[in-house]
Design a protein around this motif. Structure first.
Motif, PDB file in Angstrom:
ATOM      1  N   GLN A 123       0.938  -1.335  -0.010  1.00  0.00           N
ATOM      2  CA  GLN A 123       0.037  -0.101  -0.008  1.00  0.00           C
ATOM      3  C   GLN A 123       1.007   1.447   0.022  1.00  0.00           C
ATOM      4  N   GLY A 124       0.907   2.241  -1.022  1.00  0.00           N
ATOM      5  CA  GLY A 124       1.616   3.403  -1.164  1.00  0.00           C
ATOM      6  C   GLY A 124       2.820   2.976  -1.977  1.00  0.00           C
ATOM      7  N   GLY A 125       3.129   2.096  -2.088  1.00  0.00           N
ATOM      8  CA  GLY A 125       4.369   1.641  -2.964  1.00  0.00           C
ATOM      9  C   GLY A 125       4.076   1.179  -4.264  1.00  0.00           C
ATOM     10  N   SER A 126       5.230   0.545  -4.884  1.00  0.00           N
ATOM     11  CA  SER A 126       5.392   0.201  -6.354  1.00  0.00           C
ATOM     12  C   SER A 126       6.305  -1.177  -6.219  1.00  0.00           C
ATOM     13  N   VAL A 127       6.030  -1.912  -7.002  1.00  0.00           N
ATOM     14  CA  VAL A 127       7.189  -3.200  -7.459  1.00  0.00           C
ATOM     15  C   VAL A 127       7.264  -3.451  -8.936  1.00  0.00           C
ATOM     16  N   PRO A 128       8.314  -3.841  -9.328  1.00  0.00           N
ATOM     17  CA  PRO A 128       8.325  -3.907 -10.756  1.00  0.00           C
ATOM     18  C   PRO A 128       8.062  -5.334 -11.263  1.00  0.00           C
ATOM     19  N   LEU A 129       7.525  -5.637 -12.369  1.00  0.00           N
ATOM     20  CA  LEU A 129       7.490  -6.959 -13.217  1.00  0.00           C
ATOM     21  C   LEU A 129       8.173  -6.928 -14.411  1.00  0.00           C
ATOM     22  N   VAL A 130       8.988  -8.111 -14.686  1.00  0.00           N
ATOM     23  CA  VAL A 130       9.353  -8.152 -16.002  1.00  0.00           C
ATOM     24  C   VAL A 130       8.718  -8.898 -16.827  1.00  0.00           C
ATOM     25  N   VAL A 131       8.556  -8.630 -18.148  1.00  0.00           N
ATOM     26  CA  VAL A 131       7.928  -9.403 -19.126  1.00  0.00           C
ATOM     27  C   VAL A 131       8.962  -9.693 -20.294  1.00  0.00           C
ATOM     28  N   SER A 132       9.235 -10.986 -20.573  1.00  0.00           N
ATOM     29  CA  SER A 132       9.866 -11.254 -21.777  1.00  0.00           C
ATOM     30  C   SER A 132       9.261 -11.790 -22.928  1.00  0.00           C
ATOM     31  N   ALA A 133       9.854 -11.597 -24.118  1.00  0.00           N
ATOM     32  CA  ALA A 133       9.122 -11.929 -25.353  1.00  0.00           C
ATOM     33  C   ALA A 133      10.013 -13.031 -25.995  1.00  0.00           C
ATOM     34  N   LEU A 134       9.555 -14.080 -26.555  1.00  0.00           N
ATOM     35  CA  LEU A 134      10.116 -14.860 -27.317  1.00  0.00           C
ATOM     36  C   LEU A 134       9.710 -14.541 -28.950  1.00  0.00           C
ATOM     37  N   ARG A 135      10.739 -14.244 -29.656  1.00  0.00           N
ATOM     38  CA  ARG A 135      10.429 -13.929 -31.047  1.00  0.00           C
ATOM     39  C   ARG A 135      10.493 -15.261 -31.796  1.00  0.00           C
ATOM     40  N   ILE A 136       9.485 -15.330 -32.690  1.00  0.00           N
ATOM     41  CA  ILE A 136       9.530 -16.366 -33.419  1.00  0.00           C
ATOM     42  C   ILE A 136       9.610 -16.529 -35.053  1.00  0.00           C
ATOM     43  N   ASP A 137      10.439 -17.138 -35.495  1.00  0.00           N
ATOM     44  CA  ASP A 137      10.808 -17.000 -37.000  1.00  0.00           C
ATOM     45  C   ASP A 137      10.832 -15.684 -37.683  1.00  0.00           C
ATOM     46  N   GLY A 138      11.946 -14.884 -36.995  1.00  0.00           N
ATOM     47  CA  GLY A 138      12.102 -13.426 -37.355  1.00  0.00           C
ATOM     48  C   GLY A 138      11.386 -12.207 -37.114  1.00  0.00           C
ATOM     49  N   PHE A 139      10.425 -12.514 -36.144  1.00  0.00           N
ATOM     50  CA  PHE A 139       9.626 -11.285 -35.989  1.00  0.00           C
ATOM     51  C   PHE A 139      10.516 -10.404 -35.112  1.00  0.00           C
ATOM     52  N   ARG A 140      10.220  -9.057 -35.377  1.00  0.00           N
ATOM     53  CA  ARG A 140      11.212  -8.110 -34.913  1.00  0.00           C
ATOM     54  C   ARG A 140      10.616  -6.822 -34.263  1.00  0.00           C
ATOM     55  N   ASP A 141       9.186  -6.543 -34.868  1.00  0.00           N
ATOM     56  CA  ASP A 141       8.719  -5.483 -34.487  1.00  0.00           C
ATOM     57  C   ASP A 141       8.151  -5.036 -32.896  1.00  0.00           C
ATOM     58  N   GLU A 142       7.618  -4.200 -32.526  1.00  0.00           N
ATOM     59  CA  GLU A 142       7.310  -3.911 -31.178  1.00  0.00           C
ATOM     60  C   GLU A 142       6.058  -4.615 -30.688  1.00  0.00           C
ATOM     61  N   ILE A 143       5.987  -4.762 -29.469  1.00  0.00           N
ATOM     62  CA  ILE A 143       4.998  -5.466 -28.786  1.00  0.00           C
ATOM     63  C   ILE A 143       4.652  -4.600 -27.736  1.00  0.00           C
ATOM     64  N   ARG A 144       3.227  -4.381 -27.538  1.00  0.00           N
ATOM     65  CA  ARG A 144       2.875  -3.434 -26.779  1.00  0.00           C
ATOM     66  C   ARG A 144       2.268  -4.228 -25.331  1.00  0.00           C
ATOM     67  N   ILE A 145       2.648  -3.975 -24.425  1.00  0.00           N
ATOM     68  CA  ILE A 145       2.190  -5.020 -23.034  1.00  0.00           C
ATOM     69  C   ILE A 145       1.428  -4.071 -22.324  1.00  0.00           C
ATOM     70  N   GLU A 146       0.320  -4.738 -21.626  1.00  0.00           N
ATOM     71  CA  GLU A 146      -0.444  -4.015 -20.543  1.00  0.00           C
ATOM     72  C   GLU A 146      -1.000  -5.163 -19.365  1.00  0.00           C
ATOM     73  N   ALA A 147      -1.168  -4.757 -18.082  1.00  0.00           N
ATOM     74  CA  ALA A 147      -1.830  -5.393 -17.155  1.00  0.00           C
ATOM     75  C   ALA A 147      -3.232  -5.208 -17.407  1.00  0.00           C
ATOM     76  N   LEU A 148      -4.109  -6.270 -17.241  1.00  0.00           N
ATOM     77  CA  LEU A 148      -5.518  -6.330 -17.034  1.00  0.00           C
ATOM     78  C   LEU A 148      -6.117  -6.815 -15.935  1.00  0.00           C
ATOM     79  N   ASP A 149      -7.372  -6.384 -15.492  1.00  0.00           N
ATOM     80  CA  ASP A 149      -7.980  -6.809 -14.194  1.00  0.00           C
ATOM     81  C   ASP A 149      -7.247  -6.504 -12.998  1.00  0.00           C
ATOM     82  N   LEU A 150      -6.535  -5.615 -12.747  1.00  0.00           N
ATOM     83  CA  LEU A 150      -5.841  -5.340 -11.664  1.00  0.00           C
ATOM     84  C   LEU A 150      -6.711  -5.141 -10.389  1.00  0.00           C
ATOM     85  N   PRO A 151      -6.271  -5.414  -9.077  1.00  0.00           N
ATOM     86  CA  PRO A 151      -7.263  -5.286  -8.079  1.00  0.00           C
ATOM     87  C   PRO A 151      -7.559  -3.905  -7.832  1.00  0.00           C
TER      88      PRO A 151
END
Length: 247
Positions: A123-151
């Motif tokens: 409460q009143g603080g922050s924590v980080p969370l790392v999200v990693s991507a596995l790129r398949i068959d040469g995909f190189r472009d940007e991936i937009r990341i978001e968290a859903l249905d947070l408390p």
């Protein structure tokens, strides 16, 4: 991703000390060498395919022209026989991506605790969370990341895994008055990218656990403090003090 990657998807090669080396420029096929430069033919070669492929070979090859191409398989030690079985797949590339919480798909883990994939937000603080991507068959472009249905009382700004990169960090922040989250509130991370004009959506997973949660916890009773403050032009001397506040 914890592994060394080489140009053009080939396998890295170690060279002994004092070995002759050349500085090269990679040109499109059939390009005449400029000036008096000599040419070297690059035959695509791959031993260990890299992340998620382990010791299986993997090549992403873009044929420069229509024609016949030869795929040659051989044992590294030059042995062979009926007991040497190898499955070969040749198919068109299907660019895509997969998302993982923290270092979930890396072959060499850093042994962080599972808490890195089930954030406890104070409460009143922050924590980080790392999200990693596995790129398949040469995909190189940007991936937009978001968290859903947070408390209730918990927020996180959307992030992005930029072109040719593999990770991003989301910051979860809880209001000081955020109520404790139910103990079974699931963590939902989603990524979006356009591939071939079509939007692809994938959820981040944790291969080590089928249940990842996000919780709101009371403020931390341990608060780090660093002193003295650094001033421009002065040497940096820092002392870390841990203060315990009992309740």
């Amino acid at each position: 991703m914890g592994q060394r990657l080489a140009w053009l998807g080939t396998s890295p090669q170690n060279h002994p000390k004092n070995y002759n080396a050349r500085k090269v420029e990679i040109l499109p096929p059939q390009t005449p060498a400029p000036g008096d430069s000599s040419t070297l033919t690059l035959f695509y070669r791959n031993d260990d395919g890299g992340p998620v492929y382990g010791k299986d070979s993997y090549l992403l090859f873009d044929p420069p022209a229509d024609g016949e191409y030869l795929v040659r398989l051989r044992d590294l030690s030059g042995s062979g026989g009926l007991r040497h079985t190898y499955r070969l797949t040749v198919r068109p590339a299907r660019p895509d991506f997969r998302l993982y919480l923290d270092d979930g798909f890396m072959q060499q883990r850093d042994l962080r605790g599972a808490g890195a994939r089930s954030p406890n937000v104070p409460q009143g603080g922050s924590v980080p969370l790392v999200v990693s991507a596995l790129r398949i068959d040469g995909f190189r472009d940007e991936i937009r990341i978001e968290a859903l249905d947070l408390p209730p009382g918990v927020g996180s700004e959307p992030g992005a895994i930029r072109r040719d990169e593999f990770q991003t960090t989301l910051i979860f922040t809880a209001d000081a008055s955020a109520p404790p989250a139910p103990p079974d509130h699931r963590l939902k991370i989603q990524g979006r990218a356009r591939i071939g004009g079509v939007e692809r959506i994938h959820a981040a997973v944790d291969p080590d656990s089928g249940l990842n949660l996000v919780t709101v916890v009371p403020p931390s009773t341990i608060r780090p403090r660093v002193e003295p403050e650094h001033r421009a032009g002065s040497p940096v001397r820092m002392t870390s003090l841990m203060r315990w506040a009992s309740k």
